[in-house]
Write a protein that holds these residues in place. Structure first.
Motif, short mmCIF file in Angstrom:
data_model
loop_
_atom_site.label_atom_id
_atom_site.label_comp_id
_atom_site.label_asym_id
_atom_site.label_seq_id
_atom_site.Cartn_x
_atom_site.Cartn_y
_atom_site.Cartn_z
N THR A 66 0.84 -1.20 0.00
CA THR A 66 0.00 0.00 0.00
C THR A 66 0.87 1.24 0.00
O THR A 66 0.58 2.22 -0.70
N GLU A 67 1.95 1.23 0.77
CA GLU A 67 2.86 2.37 0.79
C GLU A 67 3.42 2.63 -0.61
O GLU A 67 3.52 3.77 -1.05
N SER A 68 3.78 1.56 -1.30
CA SER A 68 4.30 1.71 -2.66
C SER A 68 3.27 2.35 -3.56
O SER A 68 3.57 3.26 -4.34
N LEU A 69 2.04 1.89 -3.46
CA LEU A 69 0.97 2.40 -4.32
C LEU A 69 0.70 3.87 -4.09
O LEU A 69 0.38 4.62 -5.02
N THR A 70 0.84 4.32 -2.86
CA THR A 70 0.55 5.72 -2.55
C THR A 70 1.72 6.65 -2.83
O THR A 70 1.60 7.86 -2.65
N ARG A 71 2.88 6.10 -3.25
CA ARG A 71 4.03 6.94 -3.56
C ARG A 71 3.95 7.46 -5.00
O ARG A 71 4.87 7.34 -5.78
N SER A 72 2.82 8.02 -5.34
CA SER A 72 2.64 8.54 -6.69
C SER A 72 2.74 10.06 -6.68
O SER A 72 2.54 10.70 -5.66
N HIS A 73 3.07 10.62 -7.84
CA HIS A 73 3.20 12.07 -7.97
C HIS A 73 2.13 12.55 -8.94
O HIS A 73 2.07 12.12 -10.08
N SER A 74 1.29 13.45 -8.50
CA SER A 74 0.16 13.91 -9.31
C SER A 74 0.60 14.88 -10.40
O SER A 74 1.46 15.74 -10.16
N PRO A 75 -0.04 14.77 -11.59
CA PRO A 75 -1.00 13.72 -11.99
C PRO A 75 -0.27 12.50 -12.55
O PRO A 75 0.70 12.63 -13.25
N THR A 76 -0.75 11.33 -12.21
CA THR A 76 -0.12 10.11 -12.68
C THR A 76 -1.19 9.11 -13.09
O THR A 76 -2.37 9.28 -12.79
N VAL A 77 -0.75 8.06 -13.75
CA VAL A 77 -1.67 6.98 -14.11
C VAL A 77 -2.26 6.38 -12.83
O VAL A 77 -3.44 6.06 -12.77
#
Length: 361
Positions: A66-77
């Motif tokens: 879950t931590e990996s999944l939330t390490r996104s930078h907006s906007p992203t896929v």
């Protein structure tokens, strides 16, 4: 929970322009290794696709997936896809707790029976139900109950896909993978400790677009992301072919970016997209950062020998075949490098020009 809105309607409601939507579809096609001609088909499918209900169960795990999944930078896929599914149950991300949380799971299962996507991270302990429970329900019982009405299951992370670290010898909890318990549902394994965020969302995008699971390899992984070894696409591969290996993590070879095979890198026998997709919005991956691959997307990776011993010195029979093959590759690379260096030295002493044809003779 709203189930009567299409993805297209949800995107327009959030102010996503047609241009932005088509750009997203093009990115999705690229992630799934589809040709540009498929972009209109993806757009048409997503326009009419209903927001799927997703139930995420977390069992014996560290929350790293879950931590990996939330390490996104907006906007992203990642943020766009996850913004358009109905994530109806997730311990870490949901606001509800206690009986309210379990009520949300039960309602989602009831209203979307046969249609929802079940995502699982973490292994399932069979040694004792008390090792891991949720609302007084054992992980095994919750998995079996929730899987009944699922259209498909995504086992996120190596623990859910293959048992992971909890299953490592001596496996004190009797940990097993999702596929060890569920035999009547399509299961997509997305291993990694943790998996790359866009690999997780790429699988969700495929399912959302086509309503089917992607093509899988022999151990249940999507071939589009796990079809090649990290070694095959690693930028250090040319040094491997030349027989140039770092002998320690801080020697001259390491500083020059030489191959890390002798320091225990498991990339030659590890299938994943790390070398191409990378991490943190494509910034880097472990080998680029100076650490050898530990093979975390492979079954039984924790028991496949020491992380700092080359595959050519296997610790157990499991790595013997892979180790022998990799060792042969190193020997061949070293022999080629020695021959090339000798040819160049001879040519220099004779004041001759060396061509590629000369070196290949």
């Amino acid at each position: 929970m709203s189930y009567d809105k299409t993805l297209g309607e949800a995107l327009r409601r959030q102010g996503v322009s047609r241009r932005g939507f088509m750009k997203f579809c093009a990115t999705t096609a690229s992630l799934m290794a589809l040709p540009p001609s498929m972009v209109p088909a993806i757009a048409a499918a997503l326009e009419q696709a209903r927001r799927p209900s997703v139930i995420w169960l977390s069992f014996q795990e560290c929350t790293g997936c879950t931590e990996s999944l939330t390490r996104s930078h907006s906007p992203t896929v990642e943020s766009l896809i996850l913004g358009q599914i109905s994530l109806d149950y997730h311990h870490t991300l949901q606001a509800a707790a206690g009986s309210a949380a379990e009520h949300a799971r039960e309602e989602a299962m009831k209203e979307n029976y046969g249609k929802y996507l079940l995502i699982v991270d973490g292994s399932i302990p069979l040694g004792n139900p008390g090792y891991s429970t949720i609302a007084g329900i054992s992980n095994k019982d919750m998995l079996l109950e929730t899987a009944k009405g699922a259209a498909a299951i995504v086992a996120v992370g190596t623990c859910a896909a293959y048992g992971g670290i909890p299953k490592a010898n001596p496996n004190p909890t009797g940990a097993v993978a999702v596929s060890d318990l569920i035999k009547d549902k399509p299961i997509i394994n997305v291993p990694g400790c943790p998996p790359i965020p866009v690999v997780i969302t790429g699988v969700l995008a495929h399912y959302l677009t086509f309503g089917t699971i992607p093509e899988l390899d022999a151990v249940g992984r999507p071939k589009v992301f796990y079809g090649e070894t990290i070694h095959d696409r690693c930028y250090r591969r040319p040094f491997y072919d030349k027989g140039l290996f770092a002998e320690s993590f801080d020697d001259e070879g390491a500083r020059k970016g030489w191959c890390l095979f002798k320091l225990g890198c498991k990339a030659p026998v590890t299938y994943n997209a790390c070398a191409t997709t990378k991490w943190n919005a494509g910034t880097s991956f472990p080998i680029q950062s100076g650490h050898g691959c530990i093979g975390c997307s492979e079954p039984n990776f924790w028991d496949m020998g020491g992380f700092y011993k080359a595959l050519s010195v296997p610790n157990d029979p499991v790595t013997l075949v892979a180790g022998a093959a990799a060792a042969a590759g190193v020997a061949a690379g070293a022999a080629m490098a020695m021959r090339n260096r000798k040819a160049k030295a001879d040519a220099k002493s004779k004041h001759q020009t060396v061509t590629i044809d000369d070196l290949e003779k």
